[in-house]
Design a protein around this motif. Structure first.
Motif, short mmCIF file in Angstrom:
data_model
loop_
_atom_site.label_atom_id
_atom_site.label_comp_id
_atom_site.label_asym_id
_atom_site.label_seq_id
_atom_site.Cartn_x
_atom_site.Cartn_y
_atom_site.Cartn_z
N LEU A 193 56.04 26.58 45.85
CA LEU A 193 55.41 27.89 45.89
C LEU A 193 56.31 28.97 45.30
CD1 LEU A 193 53.73 27.81 49.42
CD2 LEU A 193 52.56 27.85 47.20
N ALA A 194 57.61 28.74 45.27
CA ALA A 194 58.54 29.73 44.71
C ALA A 194 58.31 29.95 43.23
CB ALA A 194 59.98 29.29 44.95
N SER A 195 57.72 28.98 42.55
CA SER A 195 57.47 29.12 41.12
C SER A 195 55.99 29.05 40.79
CB SER A 195 58.22 28.02 40.35
OG SER A 195 57.89 26.73 40.85
N SER A 196 55.15 29.20 41.80
CA SER A 196 53.70 29.12 41.61
C SER A 196 53.06 30.50 41.67
CB SER A 196 53.08 28.24 42.69
OG SER A 196 51.67 28.36 42.69
N PRO A 197 52.13 30.80 40.76
CA PRO A 197 51.40 32.08 40.85
C PRO A 197 50.69 32.26 42.18
CG PRO A 197 51.05 31.08 38.71
CD PRO A 197 51.78 30.05 39.54
N ASP A 198 50.33 31.13 42.84
CA ASP A 198 49.63 31.22 44.12
C ASP A 198 50.58 31.38 45.30
OD1 ASP A 198 46.95 31.15 43.39
OD2 ASP A 198 46.95 28.97 43.19
N GLY A 199 51.89 31.45 45.05
CA GLY A 199 52.84 31.54 46.14
C GLY A 199 53.08 32.93 46.67
N ALA A 200 52.59 33.95 45.96
CA ALA A 200 52.94 35.33 46.27
C ALA A 200 52.70 35.70 47.73
CB ALA A 200 52.17 36.28 45.36
N TRP A 201 51.52 35.36 48.26
CA TRP A 201 51.13 35.82 49.59
C TRP A 201 51.92 35.10 50.68
CZ3 TRP A 201 48.31 35.27 45.28
CH2 TRP A 201 47.63 36.40 44.81
N THR A 202 52.16 33.80 50.47
CA THR A 202 52.97 33.06 51.44
C THR A 202 54.41 33.58 51.46
OG1 THR A 202 51.64 31.07 51.06
CG2 THR A 202 53.78 30.77 52.11
N LEU A 239 35.86 46.51 44.77
CA LEU A 239 36.17 46.83 46.16
C LEU A 239 37.65 46.60 46.46
CD1 LEU A 239 35.71 47.39 49.12
CD2 LEU A 239 34.80 45.07 49.38
N GLY A 240 38.14 45.40 46.20
CA GLY A 240 39.54 45.10 46.51
C GLY A 240 40.50 46.01 45.78
N ASP A 241 40.22 46.25 44.52
CA ASP A 241 41.14 47.07 43.73
C ASP A 241 41.04 48.55 44.08
OD1 ASP A 241 42.10 44.80 42.47
OD2 ASP A 241 40.59 44.89 40.89
N CYS A 298 46.09 39.03 39.62
CA CYS A 298 46.41 40.47 39.67
C CYS A 298 47.64 40.79 38.81
CB CYS A 298 46.61 40.94 41.11
SG CYS A 298 45.15 40.72 42.15
N GLY A 299 47.77 40.10 37.71
CA GLY A 299 48.86 40.39 36.79
C GLY A 299 50.25 40.16 37.36
N GLY A 300 50.34 39.34 38.40
CA GLY A 300 51.64 39.03 38.97
C GLY A 300 52.23 40.10 39.86
N LEU A 301 51.47 41.14 40.14
CA LEU A 301 52.04 42.25 40.91
C LEU A 301 52.20 41.91 42.39
CD1 LEU A 301 50.28 45.07 38.95
CD2 LEU A 301 52.74 44.67 39.09
N HIS A 331 47.55 48.49 41.48
CA HIS A 331 48.60 47.58 41.94
C HIS A 331 49.99 48.03 41.47
CE1 HIS A 331 45.28 44.83 42.94
NE2 HIS A 331 46.16 44.08 43.59
N PHE A 332 50.06 48.63 40.30
CA PHE A 332 51.34 49.16 39.80
C PHE A 332 51.89 50.21 40.77
CE2 PHE A 332 53.78 52.29 37.44
CZ PHE A 332 54.57 51.55 36.57
N LEU A 333 51.06 51.16 41.15
CA LEU A 333 51.50 52.20 42.08
C LEU A 333 51.81 51.62 43.46
CD1 LEU A 333 49.03 55.06 41.10
CD2 LEU A 333 51.52 55.14 40.89
N GLU A 334 51.02 50.66 43.90
CA GLU A 334 51.28 50.04 45.19
C GLU A 334 52.61 49.29 45.17
OE1 GLU A 334 48.47 47.63 48.19
OE2 GLU A 334 48.99 46.49 46.39
N THR A 335 52.87 48.57 44.09
CA THR A 335 54.10 47.78 43.98
C THR A 335 55.33 48.67 44.04
OG1 THR A 335 52.96 46.07 42.69
CG2 THR A 335 55.37 46.17 42.52
N LEU A 336 55.34 49.72 43.24
CA LEU A 336 56.50 50.61 43.24
C LEU A 336 56.55 51.47 44.50
CD1 LEU A 336 56.65 51.65 39.48
CD2 LEU A 336 58.12 50.04 40.71
N GLY A 337 55.38 51.76 45.08
CA GLY A 337 55.36 52.48 46.35
C GLY A 337 55.96 51.66 47.47
N ARG A 338 55.62 50.38 47.51
CA ARG A 338 56.25 49.51 48.50
C ARG A 338 57.75 49.39 48.26
NH1 ARG A 338 53.66 43.73 49.62
NH2 ARG A 338 55.68 43.65 50.70
N TYR A 339 58.14 49.30 46.99
CA TYR A 339 59.56 49.18 46.66
C TYR A 339 60.33 50.39 47.15
CZ TYR A 339 63.68 48.28 43.71
OH TYR A 339 64.95 48.04 43.24
N ARG A 340 59.74 51.56 47.00
CA ARG A 340 60.39 52.79 47.48
C ARG A 340 60.45 52.81 49.02
NH1 ARG A 340 58.39 59.05 46.93
NH2 ARG A 340 56.60 58.17 48.03
#
Length: 350
Positions: free
Chosen positions: A132-141, A336-338, A206-209, A274-283
């Motif tokens: 899962l560390a190298s799988s696109p489906d591993g993000a959520w786990t 809806l999700g986005d 989701c573009g890997g975000l 997702h871009f704003l969410e990603t950097l918002g979480r990072y901050r």
């Protein structure tokens, strides 16, 4: 005084000002994510509104998701028998509950008896594969476990394999670097854009975000940041470069293919939100302090998102969501999700 009624009549005829893009997104999420028969939608409502978000039947969404849709294992199926998404990405629901700060000891009533969030997390560990560390489906786990396991944790999965989670997340960072390598080269060369051809990071949902979020969140630990020695900061710069690269391509596609306008605007909503969410979480999680130049890129992302929401509103996309749910379910789910992720991204940057 005859002018008073005339004045009041004039005021009543003035149309209400249009809702702000942020208010529009929040209204879409609050309205359409509250369906108790749609667990994937409920999860997105929780992402925006938190663990106390309620379904339309009055129950907390977290209770509906677990009580109504958990299967023996315990596990969640990807879809219901009727084709409604539960968690089309592995561990999406567990990750949603963990990030919403639901206590691990919280008990949920299910047909199989009471189940705690801790039990769901332990089931993730039993079913965990280092791949899962190298799988696109591993993000959520990775994101879910990364929020409950401290650095230095080792556990055994159901196959009896010893899993050193630090090594898993080291490989996840290396995966992110490989996935963004072409964008990194374009950034170094000063190219205005790197074409999207379903390569690298674009093979991820989701573009890997979401994958980026999981990797970046693990670096909130000082020991991890020290061990990674600036490698994640390089990937943040690549992500910032990616904004301009993708924005140019969306505008070119909209001009060249007006017949696909709604789908292209939906993709734009997904990326900018997702871009704003990603950097918002990072901050929020890592204490990132953007430089003035980086802050300008974040501001540009907000402007692009707001323009996209206005275009979608002009196209009556949000108003047509009940119809789209019948004609094009995937597009309605994406909108809806986005919308929920985008509203969350804006909230993180207030």
């Amino acid at each position: 005084m005859p002018f008073v009624p005339l004045l009041l009549a004039g005021l009543s005829a003035v149309p209400s000002p249009p809702a702000s893009p942020e208010a529009t997104l929040r209204a879409v999420c609050q309205t359409h994510a509250a369906d108790p028969g749609h667990p994937w939608a409920l999860a997105h409502g929780i992402t925006l509104e938190g663990r106390d978000f309620r379904a339309r039947d009055g129950r907390r969404a977290v209770d509906v998701i677990v009580s109504d849709f958990l299967r023996p294992g315990p596990r969640f199926e990807p879809f219901t028998a009727e084709g409604i998404p539960v968690q089309p990405h592995p561990a999406l629901q567990e990750k949603t509950l963990v990030l919403a700060s639901v206590p691990l000891g919280r008990k949920f009533q299910t047909p199989q008896g009471p189940v705690t969030l801790k039990a769901l997390v332990e089931a993730l560990q039993r079913g965990f594969s280092p791949a899962l560390a190298s799988s696109p489906d591993g993000a959520w786990t990775l994101d879910a476990l990364g929020h409950v396991l401290p650095p230095g944790t080792t556990f055994r999965n159901g196959a009896g394999e010893s899993v050193r989670f630090d090594a898993v997340m080291d490989e996840a960072l290396a995966t992110l670097e490989r996935a963004q390598a072409e964008l990194a080269e374009g950034m170094k060369a000063g190219l205005p854009q790197v074409p999207k051809r379903k390569q690298g990071i674009y093979t991820h949902p989701c573009g890997g975000l979401h994958f980026f979020q999981a990797v970046a969140s693990w670096a909130r630990h000082p020991a991890v940041r020290k061990a990674w020695d600036g490698r994640l900061e390089v990937q943040v710069e690549v992500l910032l470069y990616r904004l301009g690269s993708e924005a140019r391509q969306y505008e070119a596609a909209l001009a060249a293919s007006p017949e696909h306008r709604l789908a292209l605007l939906s993709q734009s909503l997904k990326f900018y939100g997702h871009f704003l969410e990603t950097l918002g979480r990072y901050r929020k999680e890592n204490g990132w302090r953007p430089t003035p130049k980086q802050q300008q890129t974040v501001l540009r992302a907000r402007q692009l998102l707001e323009a996209t929401v206005r275009r979608l509103s002009e196209a009556q996309a949000f108003q047509r969501m009940p119809t789209l749910a019948q004609e094009n379910p995937q597009l309605s789910w994406d909108l809806l999700g986005d919308a929920c992720h985008a509203a969350h991204g804006l909230e993180l940057w207030k």
